[in-house]
Design a protein around this motif. Sequence first.
Motif, mmCIF file in Angstrom:
data_model
loop_
_atom_site.group_PDB
_atom_site.id
_atom_site.type_symbol
_atom_site.label_atom_id
_atom_site.label_comp_id
_atom_site.label_asym_id
_atom_site.label_seq_id
_atom_site.Cartn_x
_atom_site.Cartn_y
_atom_site.Cartn_z
ATOM 1 N N GLN A 109 -5.089 1.019 2.402
ATOM 2 C CA GLN A 109 -3.939 0.150 2.258
ATOM 3 C C GLN A 109 -3.077 0.636 1.092
ATOM 4 O OE1 GLN A 109 -3.581 -2.316 4.394
ATOM 5 N NE2 GLN A 109 -1.826 -3.450 3.607
ATOM 6 N N VAL A 110 -1.800 0.849 1.356
ATOM 7 C CA VAL A 110 -0.868 1.338 0.345
ATOM 8 C C VAL A 110 0.033 0.198 -0.104
ATOM 9 C CG1 VAL A 110 1.018 2.938 -0.114
ATOM 10 C CG2 VAL A 110 -0.906 3.654 1.318
ATOM 11 N N ALA A 134 6.768 3.211 -6.738
ATOM 12 C CA ALA A 134 5.413 3.513 -7.181
ATOM 13 C C ALA A 134 4.424 3.058 -6.126
ATOM 14 C CB ALA A 134 5.135 2.832 -8.507
ATOM 15 N N ALA A 135 3.532 3.955 -5.748
ATOM 16 C CA ALA A 135 2.540 3.657 -4.719
ATOM 17 C C ALA A 135 1.155 3.553 -5.324
ATOM 18 C CB ALA A 135 2.556 4.743 -3.652
ATOM 19 N N SER A 136 0.364 2.661 -4.769
ATOM 20 C CA SER A 136 -1.036 2.545 -5.169
ATOM 21 C C SER A 136 -1.875 2.340 -3.922
ATOM 22 C CB SER A 136 -1.229 1.379 -6.141
ATOM 23 O OG SER A 136 -0.843 0.157 -5.545
ATOM 24 N N GLY A 137 -3.140 2.770 -3.998
ATOM 25 C CA GLY A 137 -4.013 2.680 -2.848
ATOM 26 C C GLY A 137 -3.713 3.767 -1.840
ATOM 27 N N GLY A 138 -4.541 3.898 -0.841
ATOM 28 C CA GLY A 138 -4.296 4.855 0.214
ATOM 29 C C GLY A 138 -4.363 6.288 -0.263
ATOM 30 N N ARG A 146 9.674 13.458 -4.768
ATOM 31 C CA ARG A 146 8.420 12.768 -5.055
ATOM 32 C C ARG A 146 7.633 13.531 -6.097
ATOM 33 N NH1 ARG A 146 5.522 12.301 0.542
ATOM 34 N NH2 ARG A 146 3.768 11.473 -0.657
ATOM 35 N N ASP A 147 6.829 12.785 -6.835
ATOM 36 C CA ASP A 147 5.889 13.357 -7.798
ATOM 37 C C ASP A 147 4.516 12.863 -7.370
ATOM 38 O OD1 ASP A 147 4.252 13.973 -9.932
ATOM 39 O OD2 ASP A 147 5.801 13.621 -11.430
ATOM 40 N N ASN A 148 3.769 13.691 -6.682
ATOM 41 C CA ASN A 148 2.470 13.268 -6.158
ATOM 42 C C ASN A 148 1.469 12.989 -7.268
ATOM 43 O OD1 ASN A 148 3.286 13.333 -3.468
ATOM 44 N ND2 ASN A 148 2.715 15.480 -3.220
ATOM 45 N N ALA A 149 1.626 13.624 -8.402
ATOM 46 C CA ALA A 149 0.727 13.360 -9.528
ATOM 47 C C ALA A 149 0.923 11.951 -10.065
ATOM 48 C CB ALA A 149 0.959 14.380 -10.632
ATOM 49 N N LYS A 150 2.148 11.419 -9.910
ATOM 50 C CA LYS A 150 2.454 10.072 -10.381
ATOM 51 C C LYS A 150 2.492 9.056 -9.248
ATOM 52 C CE LYS A 150 5.165 11.614 -14.365
ATOM 53 N NZ LYS A 150 6.487 11.543 -15.054
ATOM 54 N N ASN A 151 2.208 9.500 -8.031
ATOM 55 C CA ASN A 151 2.255 8.606 -6.863
ATOM 56 C C ASN A 151 3.596 7.879 -6.772
ATOM 57 O OD1 ASN A 151 -0.323 9.370 -6.272
ATOM 58 N ND2 ASN A 151 -1.265 7.383 -6.690
ATOM 59 N N GLU A 162 30.196 0.764 0.142
ATOM 60 C CA GLU A 162 29.440 0.629 1.392
ATOM 61 C C GLU A 162 27.966 0.999 1.239
ATOM 62 O OE1 GLU A 162 32.317 2.288 0.904
ATOM 63 O OE2 GLU A 162 32.384 4.140 2.110
ATOM 64 N N ASP A 163 27.563 1.491 0.075
ATOM 65 C CA ASP A 163 26.144 1.732 -0.198
ATOM 66 C C ASP A 163 25.441 0.467 -0.663
ATOM 67 O OD1 ASP A 163 27.115 4.859 -1.636
ATOM 68 O OD2 ASP A 163 26.204 4.549 0.343
ATOM 69 N N THR A 164 26.186 -0.600 -0.877
ATOM 70 C CA THR A 164 25.602 -1.861 -1.317
ATOM 71 C C THR A 164 24.618 -2.380 -0.280
ATOM 72 O OG1 THR A 164 27.524 -2.465 -2.656
ATOM 73 C CG2 THR A 164 26.098 -4.266 -1.894
ATOM 74 N N ALA A 165 23.394 -2.642 -0.725
ATOM 75 C CA ALA A 165 22.332 -3.090 0.178
ATOM 76 C C ALA A 165 21.068 -3.325 -0.634
ATOM 77 C CB ALA A 165 22.067 -2.045 1.267
ATOM 78 N N VAL A 166 20.083 -3.905 0.032
ATOM 79 C CA VAL A 166 18.738 -3.917 -0.513
ATOM 80 C C VAL A 166 18.059 -2.634 -0.023
ATOM 81 C CG1 VAL A 166 16.507 -5.078 -0.573
ATOM 82 C CG2 VAL A 166 18.619 -6.430 -0.523
ATOM 83 N N TYR A 167 17.502 -1.891 -0.950
ATOM 84 C CA TYR A 167 16.863 -0.621 -0.627
ATOM 85 C C TYR A 167 15.347 -0.800 -0.618
ATOM 86 C CZ TYR A 167 21.216 1.941 -0.850
ATOM 87 O OH TYR A 167 22.485 2.405 -0.585
ATOM 88 N N TYR A 168 14.733 -0.298 0.442
ATOM 89 C CA TYR A 168 13.295 -0.425 0.645
ATOM 90 C C TYR A 168 12.634 0.952 0.694
ATOM 91 C CZ TYR A 168 14.393 -5.189 2.170
ATOM 92 O OH TYR A 168 14.836 -6.487 2.244
ATOM 93 N N CYS A 169 11.492 1.017 0.074
ATOM 94 C CA CYS A 169 10.639 2.191 0.160
ATOM 95 C C CYS A 169 9.607 1.939 1.261
ATOM 96 C CB CYS A 169 9.957 2.396 -1.189
ATOM 97 S SG CYS A 169 8.699 3.668 -1.240
ATOM 98 N N ALA A 170 9.262 2.979 1.999
ATOM 99 C CA ALA A 170 8.297 2.839 3.078
ATOM 100 C C ALA A 170 7.369 4.041 3.112
ATOM 101 C CB ALA A 170 9.016 2.699 4.417
ATOM 102 N N ALA A 171 6.140 3.796 3.538
ATOM 103 C CA ALA A 171 5.150 4.860 3.645
ATOM 104 C C ALA A 171 4.555 4.861 5.040
ATOM 105 C CB ALA A 171 4.055 4.676 2.605
ATOM 106 N N ASP A 172 4.316 6.057 5.533
ATOM 107 C CA ASP A 172 3.681 6.226 6.834
ATOM 108 C C ASP A 172 2.282 6.771 6.626
ATOM 109 O OD1 ASP A 172 4.111 8.574 9.546
ATOM 110 O OD2 ASP A 172 3.228 6.570 9.555
ATOM 111 N N ASP A 173 1.335 6.298 7.413
ATOM 112 C CA ASP A 173 -0.035 6.796 7.293
ATOM 113 C C ASP A 173 -0.163 8.252 7.702
ATOM 114 O OD1 ASP A 173 -2.020 3.822 7.997
ATOM 115 O OD2 ASP A 173 -1.664 4.922 6.125
#
Length: 124
Positions: free
Chosen positions: A1-2, A23-27, A72-77, A89-100
């Motif tokens: 689980q990420v 920042a990612a944790s887990g997985g 990305r910095d894999n050492a820092k996840n 027009e870039d105004t928005a909520v920005y989401y990060c996503a990860a794929d397994d």
Amino acid sequence: QVQLVESGGGLVQAGGSLRLSCAASGGTFRRNAMGWFRQAPGKEREFVAGMNWSGSVKYYTDSVKGRFTISRDNAKNTVYLQMNSLKPEDTAVYYCAADDGIVVYTTTYEYDYWGQGTQVTVSS
């Protein structure tokens, strides 16, 4: 689980820059394909940028090419989205996503994990 936590959003004038972090944790972050999406009020969530684990594959939606850079910095996840020459027009909520998996997708339904989002507002 990420688990994913975005930061770096805010209010900026047109032409300015912001750098989003996720920042990612887990997985197994080092093998995950990562993506950035955004959702403006009243609009569907759309793909912005994505990359594979090594950075050898990067995709951008046409409207941000030449202005945004995913890294990305894999050492820092951590995955980043450097946004330059911002437009209203870039105004928005920005989401990060990860794929397994390791394939970089551009559609929301392919991603397994999502952050809570960070607001980016660009004033004219």
